[in-house]
Write a protein that holds these residues in place. Structure first.
Motif, PDB file in Angstrom:
ATOM      1  N   TRP A   1       0.811  -1.220   0.000  1.00 27.29           N
ATOM      2  CA  TRP A   1       0.000   0.000   0.000  1.00 27.29           C
ATOM      3  C   TRP A   1       0.840   1.264   0.000  1.00 27.29           C
ATOM      4  CZ3 TRP A   1      -4.589   0.000  -1.824  1.00 27.29           C
ATOM      5  CH2 TRP A   1      -5.268  -1.221  -1.869  1.00 27.29           C
ATOM      6  N   GLN A   2       1.991   1.178   0.648  1.00 25.57           N
ATOM      7  CA  GLN A   2       2.861   2.356   0.607  1.00 25.57           C
ATOM      8  C   GLN A   2       3.333   2.614  -0.816  1.00 25.57           C
ATOM      9  OE1 GLN A   2       5.780   1.657   3.706  1.00 25.57           O
ATOM     10  NE2 GLN A   2       4.169   1.773   5.267  1.00 25.57           N
ATOM     11  N   HIS A   3       3.561   1.555  -1.558  1.00 26.87           N
ATOM     12  CA  HIS A   3       3.954   1.709  -2.955  1.00 26.87           C
ATOM     13  C   HIS A   3       2.818   2.349  -3.766  1.00 26.87           C
ATOM     14  CE1 HIS A   3       6.071   0.877  -6.660  1.00 26.87           C
ATOM     15  NE2 HIS A   3       4.949   0.392  -7.147  1.00 26.87           N
ATOM     16  N   ILE A   4       1.618   1.867  -3.527  1.00 26.63           N
ATOM     17  CA  ILE A   4       0.457   2.415  -4.253  1.00 26.63           C
ATOM     18  C   ILE A   4       0.264   3.891  -3.914  1.00 26.63           C
ATOM     19  CG2 ILE A   4      -2.070   2.304  -4.422  1.00 26.63           C
ATOM     20  CD1 ILE A   4      -1.773  -0.777  -4.173  1.00 26.63           C
ATOM     21  N   TRP A   5       0.409   4.238  -2.642  1.00 24.01           N
ATOM     22  CA  TRP A   5       0.224   5.644  -2.242  1.00 24.01           C
ATOM     23  C   TRP A   5       1.304   6.525  -2.866  1.00 24.01           C
ATOM     24  CZ3 TRP A   5      -0.563   3.793   3.479  1.00 24.01           C
ATOM     25  CH2 TRP A   5      -1.839   3.247   3.603  1.00 24.01           C
TER      26      TRP A   5
ATOM     27  N   GLU B   1       2.785   5.941  -5.755  1.00 22.29           N
ATOM     28  CA  GLU B   1       2.534   6.049  -7.190  1.00 22.29           C
ATOM     29  C   GLU B   1       1.327   6.925  -7.493  1.00 22.29           C
ATOM     30  OE1 GLU B   1       4.498   4.743  -9.717  1.00 22.29           O
ATOM     31  OE2 GLU B   1       5.774   4.531  -7.936  1.00 22.29           O
ATOM     32  N   GLU B   2       0.262   6.721  -6.748  1.00 16.30           N
ATOM     33  CA  GLU B   2      -1.003   7.370  -7.106  1.00 16.30           C
ATOM     34  C   GLU B   2      -1.258   8.684  -6.386  1.00 16.30           C
ATOM     35  OE1 GLU B   2      -4.043   4.404  -6.699  1.00 16.30           O
ATOM     36  OE2 GLU B   2      -3.072   3.062  -8.164  1.00 16.30           O
ATOM     37  N   GLN B   3      -0.465   8.991  -5.385  1.00 18.32           N
ATOM     38  CA  GLN B   3      -0.596  10.268  -4.665  1.00 18.32           C
ATOM     39  C   GLN B   3      -2.040  10.603  -4.276  1.00 18.32           C
ATOM     40  OE1 GLN B   3       2.067  12.810  -4.487  1.00 18.32           O
ATOM     41  NE2 GLN B   3       3.571  11.952  -5.865  1.00 18.32           N
ATOM     42  N   PRO B   4      -2.729   9.680  -3.641  1.00 20.49           N
ATOM     43  CA  PRO B   4      -4.136   9.947  -3.336  1.00 20.49           C
ATOM     44  C   PRO B   4      -4.335  11.033  -2.280  1.00 20.49           C
ATOM     45  CG  PRO B   4      -3.429   7.932  -2.272  1.00 20.49           C
ATOM     46  CD  PRO B   4      -2.286   8.378  -3.114  1.00 20.49           C
ATOM     47  N   PHE B   5      -3.260  11.470  -1.661  1.00 18.53           N
ATOM     48  CA  PHE B   5      -3.425  12.439  -0.576  1.00 18.53           C
ATOM     49  C   PHE B   5      -3.020  13.850  -0.969  1.00 18.53           C
ATOM     50  CE2 PHE B   5      -2.040   8.288   1.288  1.00 18.53           C
ATOM     51  CZ  PHE B   5      -3.316   7.856   1.614  1.00 18.53           C
ATOM     52  N   SER B   6      -2.789  14.056  -2.270  1.00 20.75           N
ATOM     53  CA  SER B   6      -2.413  15.410  -2.668  1.00 20.75           C
ATOM     54  C   SER B   6      -3.676  16.260  -2.732  1.00 20.75           C
ATOM     55  CB  SER B   6      -1.672  15.397  -3.995  1.00 20.75           C
ATOM     56  OG  SER B   6      -2.572  15.152  -5.029  1.00 20.75           O
ATOM     57  N   ALA B   7      -3.523  17.492  -2.286  1.00 20.57           N
ATOM     58  CA  ALA B   7      -4.689  18.369  -2.132  1.00 20.57           C
ATOM     59  C   ALA B   7      -4.600  19.545  -3.089  1.00 20.57           C
ATOM     60  CB  ALA B   7      -4.738  18.896  -0.698  1.00 20.57           C
ATOM     61  N   SER B   8      -5.748  20.048  -3.501  1.00 23.66           N
ATOM     62  CA  SER B   8      -5.742  21.285  -4.285  1.00 23.66           C
ATOM     63  C   SER B   8      -6.954  22.126  -3.914  1.00 23.66           C
ATOM     64  CB  SER B   8      -5.725  20.970  -5.773  1.00 23.66           C
ATOM     65  OG  SER B   8      -6.782  20.102  -6.085  1.00 23.66           O
ATOM     66  N   VAL B   9      -6.822  23.416  -4.155  1.00 26.75           N
ATOM     67  CA  VAL B   9      -7.898  24.354  -3.826  1.00 26.75           C
ATOM     68  C   VAL B   9      -9.155  23.956  -4.591  1.00 26.75           C
ATOM     69  CG1 VAL B   9      -8.656  26.745  -4.081  1.00 26.75           C
ATOM     70  CG2 VAL B   9      -6.329  26.244  -3.300  1.00 26.75           C
TER      71      VAL B   9
ATOM     72  N   HIS C   1      12.251   8.722   4.453  1.00 25.24           N
ATOM     73  CA  HIS C   1      12.110   7.290   4.223  1.00 25.24           C
ATOM     74  C   HIS C   1      11.423   6.614   5.418  1.00 25.24           C
ATOM     75  CE1 HIS C   1      13.129   3.320   2.754  1.00 25.24           C
ATOM     76  NE2 HIS C   1      13.621   3.032   3.951  1.00 25.24           N
ATOM     77  N   GLN C   2      11.855   7.008   6.639  1.00 32.72           N
ATOM     78  CA  GLN C   2      11.254   6.407   7.836  1.00 32.72           C
ATOM     79  C   GLN C   2       9.790   6.803   7.981  1.00 32.72           C
ATOM     80  OE1 GLN C   2      13.772   6.662  11.492  1.00 32.72           O
ATOM     81  NE2 GLN C   2      15.288   7.486  10.094  1.00 32.72           N
ATOM     82  N   LEU C   3       9.489   8.065   7.698  1.00 31.24           N
ATOM     83  CA  LEU C   3       8.098   8.513   7.824  1.00 31.24           C
ATOM     84  C   LEU C   3       7.207   7.763   6.852  1.00 31.24           C
ATOM     85  CD1 LEU C   3       8.035  12.406   8.257  1.00 31.24           C
ATOM     86  CD2 LEU C   3       7.693  10.628   9.963  1.00 31.24           C
ATOM     87  N   LYS C   4       7.739   7.511   5.652  1.00 30.58           N
ATOM     88  CA  LYS C   4       6.914   6.816   4.657  1.00 30.58           C
ATOM     89  C   LYS C   4       6.587   5.402   5.113  1.00 30.58           C
ATOM     90  CE  LYS C   4       7.609   9.752   0.767  1.00 30.58           C
ATOM     91  NZ  LYS C   4       7.862   9.960  -0.648  1.00 30.58           N
ATOM     92  N   LYS C   5       7.465   4.832   5.914  1.00 28.61           N
ATOM     93  CA  LYS C   5       7.195   3.475   6.408  1.00 28.61           C
ATOM     94  C   LYS C   5       6.094   3.433   7.467  1.00 28.61           C
ATOM     95  CE  LYS C   5      10.319   0.228   6.376  1.00 28.61           C
ATOM     96  NZ  LYS C   5      11.510  -0.587   6.661  1.00 28.61           N
ATOM     97  N   ILE C   6       5.711   4.610   7.959  1.00 28.10           N
ATOM     98  CA  ILE C   6       4.619   4.645   8.935  1.00 28.10           C
ATOM     99  C   ILE C   6       3.272   4.744   8.221  1.00 28.10           C
ATOM    100  CG2 ILE C   6       3.764   5.812  11.025  1.00 28.10           C
ATOM    101  CD1 ILE C   6       6.558   6.932  11.432  1.00 28.10           C
ATOM    102  N   GLY C   7       3.323   5.081   6.937  1.00 25.50           N
ATOM    103  CA  GLY C   7       2.084   5.118   6.167  1.00 25.50           C
ATOM    104  C   GLY C   7       1.224   6.337   6.430  1.00 25.50           C
TER     105      GLY C   7
END
Length: 851
Positions: free
Chosen positions: A14-18, A20-28, A110-116
RNA sequence: GCGAGAGUGGCGGAAUUGGUAGACGCGCUGGUCUUAGGAACCAGUAUCCUAUGAUGUGGGGGUUCGAGUCCCCCCUCUCGCACCA
């Protein structure tokens, strides 16, 4: 799906999917309601610790929850990248601060990304990026233009040996941390921000920040320290000079019997007479020595010395002696105190010690105060005496009247005083934002022209820790021509306090790539203020007050339109752990203790107190190891379950295992029932056990929603889901009602998603969903499913539980009373006594009052 | 000293407006299954007691039919500020 829960594979997937797909990027998106969630960004020390994990896990719950609720969520992350540790590393290991910092950032990212964590990584920046600090330099120029940034003399800790300025934390017992030389105080010309201009606004808003913890607001009010009083001029006897004092008690003016000045008061030299000169010299030496020694210790003996001069009380013309006293501070008020020993405890002690007169001017109603019988100062309300025309006035109104009286004579005026000082931002350091100023012999301090920004921090420096800031020795950096007259000039070599960077990073996150100014006003106005800010209580005053101040600066410069940066503030508690100590080898890491014995010498280990995790006590858990062993979801779950966010969290290995077991239970609950629940739907009429499970499901949805939203009761929310999982395991009618089971399992997965997102995404897909669990939305509860036919009530006799009855939900009061009275055990306790009252609390209990 | 907060089982912690004190988890005890289990599952677990009984939320008072919760006094601990005129 696998029958076995394997966190490593699931989380990597799932970390790989996140990624790649950047589902958490925000825009106005003005059609959606925004929610800006922010955790305090970290200093890139190189390693994530448990405090970070907890802080960011708490934030991630809120971010994911709000996103599931349909909010447009902004959840950014970055690096508070300037600061001393980078310079220290350079001095110790010869690594350039920039290299050290950026390498640390890479490893921590890198460590933060492992926390998801669900960050919008596209907005990431480090405050040491020139693209960031150039705008800070621009804001400084605007502040300079408006007189909000100015220069004045101020003292610093100075080590003569190292020829360098020391921060307070580099001073140990009055000595330099590196060479142990005695630290001196040195006067330097430094830059200040006029935060005192905003003292009133900062104070007034503390009453309006209802989303902040009361104690943080109290600390800030205390820090600002506004007090109302009066400034009074005391004429020096036989001289034109006046000594100005600040007092909150003008009502006690007639009781002034001497004057106390701070030893650093500018008029001291003038006031000291020839006879007293030697004595004052000696006193000054004592005080200087005291100052250093007593910075850390507690009470200081009150001492003073007579200057030989006198001044005149403007109220009655009395001649009173002028003293210097060690307890009077130059930094507060005017550095001079009118001493009223009868009504101020410090003045009282001082008067007793030096045998100075004491005169009572405030009399309480009930007792008669006699000056030479006082054992302590009387500082409570009363009526004036020995005060001529004001005799008999109550002291509160006398404050006003005497102030007005002095004002008329032109020797006093009502004033407001603050404890808050202007913010000194100059640091004689290398690794910080250069202050964009050029010094010219003819033109003075000249701002760097806007088009020349940024003033880039040069990289070709050598850090030795000696001889002051490397910038002050860097000729290419220093030598410039004056922007005004073109003559040879010198660049400012000081850098900003790193609190400046952290005072506006939350605003820059709204538009990190904006190139036309510090802020894209549209984006800033859309996203700000931060709806929820989360961080440690240690930043209660400095960081949070500076950020509030800077927000008002940005507003007044027209860069955005918000008054306050953070609507809601959550201060999370520390992560603690028991300490362990070997009699021979000192503090031990948890892994050095085997069966209660030291791995080095086999001696029995002493269990110490539970304290904040710290390297020095070795009571630390490495998040990387924890994640390797159990996975990020378990690490997150434990830090959210073991204590409510604002309280300290005690780390407990067995508790961690309990959380891991729970996730296994959840996994198996889905895996074991996967075939059964495929395409299952909740039937039209359900009853018995199925209705019970369905009620539990909807009760849990309700409870978890309410526990997360606003109140952050994550521990009870998780407990509620655990109950639901227990109910699922106890459910025996799965074959008959697979739909009810499916609904319960889906609720578990959705409700847990903000806490443990990897496993939930995996299970959600395993249950046959194409879309991600976040897109499925936050589940809602069905009020109809909560209704029961019968409810159980407790029956009390005189407030003590004596029985339980079951009645129809809609039962009338009379029926309930009858049922309660019919209970056998209840009857036993009523016996022959008279029933005088029956209280029925609907849905709760029946209390029968007997006599 | 001033300000803020807290005190509940063996432990971490739960308890809307006063309404069954101890949810949930850990630990512990017993059991089932197993070659075995430090796996999994089931049951029990505030204290005292023979009890369907008594006691119990730091201590002491009070209000109330009813108090962990409200009021008064005291004790302890944590955090912050500390000569603030």
């Amino acid at each position: 799906m696998d029958n076995q829960y394997n966190p490593k594979d699931v989380e990597a997937k799932w970390q790989h999917i996140w990624q790649e797909e950047q589902p958490f990027s925000a825009s106005v998106d003005s059609t959606k309601e925004k929610y800006y969630l922010l955790e305090m960004f970290p200093y890139p020390s190189g390693r994530i610790h448990m405090g970070h994990v907890r802080n960011y896990a708490i934030g991630d719950v809120v971010a994911r929850f709000k996103r599931m609720q349909g909010f447009n969520v902004l959840h950014p992350m970055g690096w508070d990248a300037f600061g001393m540790p980078a310079e220290n590393a350079a001095i110790e290991h010869g690594i350039h601060p920039a290299k050290w910092t950026y390498e640390n950032i890479a490893s921590m990212r890198h460590q933060l990304k492992k926390i998801g964590l669900s960050y919008d990584w596209k907005r990431e920046f480090a405050t040491c990026d020139a693209d960031y600090y150039r705008w800070e330099q621009l804001v400084f120029l605007k502040m300079f233009e408006k007189g909000l940034a100015y220069k004045k003399g101020s003292s610093v800790n100075w080590c003569e040996d190292c020829q360098t300025v020391l921060a307070n934390e580099q001073v140990e017992d009055g000595c330099c941390w590196r060479c142990h030389n005695q630290v001196q105080s040195k006067e330097l010309d430094q830059w200040f921000f006029k935060i005192t201009n905003y003292a009133d606004e900062l104070l007034d808003w503390t009453d309006k920040l209802s989303g902040w913890p009361e104690r943080v607001l109290a600390m800030q009010r205390n820090w600002i320290g506004k007090s109302y009083g009066c400034e009074i001029d005391f004429q020096v006897a036989g001289d034109d000079e006046k000594i100005k004092v600040f007092t909150t008690r003008p009502d006690t003016l007639a009781g002034v019997t001497f004057m106390s000045l701070a030893p650093e008061h500018p008029m001291v030299e003038k006031l000291v007479t020839a006879e007293q000169s030697q004595a004052v010299q000696d006193f000054m030496t004592t005080v200087e020595r005291q100052d250093k020694a007593d910075r850390t210790s507690g009470d200081l003996e009150k001492i003073g010395i007579f200057t030989g001069s006198y001044c005149l009380n403007p109220f009655n013309g009395e001649k009173i002696p002028v003293f210097l006293a060690n307890f009077v501070l130059m930094g507060y008020g005017t550095g001079a105190v009118m001493a009223v020993p009868a009504h101020d405890q410090r003045d009282f002690e001082f008067a007793k010690k030096y045998d100075l007169p004491i005169r009572v001017v405030i009399q309480p109603k009930d007792v008669d105060l006699v000056a030479d019988q006082l054992t302590e100062a009387y500082s409570d309300p009363g009526f004036l005496v020995n005060s001529d025309q004001f005799d008999g006035t109550d002291n509160e109104s006398a404050k006003e009247q005497i102030a007005a009286f002095l004002d008329n004579l032109g020797v006093g005026r009502k004033t407001v005083n603050y404890r808050l000082r202007d913010w000194g931002v100059s640091r004689q350091r290398y690794w910080g934002t250069p202050i964009p100023i050029i010094y010219c012999d003819d033109c003075g301090a000249v701002p760097v022209p806007e088009e020349d920004l940024p003033v880039v921090l040069p990289t070709d420096v050598e850090l030795t820790g000696e001889g002051g800031s490397p910038l002050a020795r860097h000729q290419q950096f220093l030598q410039v021509s004056c922007p005004k007259c073109g003559k040879t000039a010198r660049r400012e070599s000081d850098t900003f306090d790193t609190f400046v960077e952290s005072s506006w990073y939350f605003a820059r996150y709204t538009c990190p790539d904006y190139t036309d100014g510090p802020l894209d006003k549209k984006a800033a106005n859309y996203w700000l203020p931060v709806d929820q800010y989360i961080g440690g209580i240690e930043h209660a005053v400095m960081h949070l007050l500076y950020a509030r101040f800077y927000t008002k600066i940005l507003r007044d410069l027209g860069l955005m339109d918000v008054d306050e940066p953070f609507t809601n503030l959550l201060t999370q508690g520390m992560v603690c752990k028991e300490t362990q100590r070997c009699p021979e080898h000192g503090w031990l890491y948890p892994e050095q203790v085997i069966d209660g014995k030291c791995e080095l010498c086999q001696q029995l280990v002493e269990q110490g107190r539970t304290e904040k995790m710290s390297k020095s006590k070795k009571n630390v858990i490495d998040p990387n190891q924890l994640i390797d062993q159990y996975g990020a979801d378990t690490a997150r779950l434990f830090s959210l379950f073991a204590a409510p966010p604002e309280k300290d969290l005690e780390w407990n290995e067995q508790g961690v295992e309990g959380c891991y077991r729970f996730l296994n239970r959840v996994w198996r609950a889905v895996a074991d029932n996967k075939e059964l629940i495929t395409d299952a739907k909740v039937g039209a009429d359900i009853s018995g056990e199925a209705a019970d499970l369905r009620r539990k499901t909807h009760q849990t949805i309700k409870k978890v929603s309410e526990d997360i939203d606003g109140s952050f009761h994550f521990n009870t929310a998780i407990a509620a889901v655990m109950e639901l999982v227990n109910a699922i395991y106890a459910f025996k009618s799965a074959k008959e009602s697979p739909g009810v089971l499916r609904e319960a399992l889906e609720a578990v997965v959705c409700l847990l998603n903000p806490f443990v997102p990897h496993i939930c995404e995996e299970l959600w897909h395993a249950m046959g969903h194409e879309e991600g669990v976040e897109l499925s939305g936050w589940p809602t509860w069905d009020e109809a499913a909560l209704v029961t036919e019968e409810i159980s009530l407790v029956v009390q006799v005189n407030g003590k539980v004596r029985g339980k009855i079951s009645v129809a939900t809609a039962a009338e009061r009379q029926a309930i009373e009858a049922e309660a009275l019919a209970d056998e055990n209840v009857q036993r306790f009523i016996g022959a006594k008279e029933v005088c009252k029956i209280i029925v609390v609907p849905g709760r209990l029946v209390n029968i009052v007997v006599k």
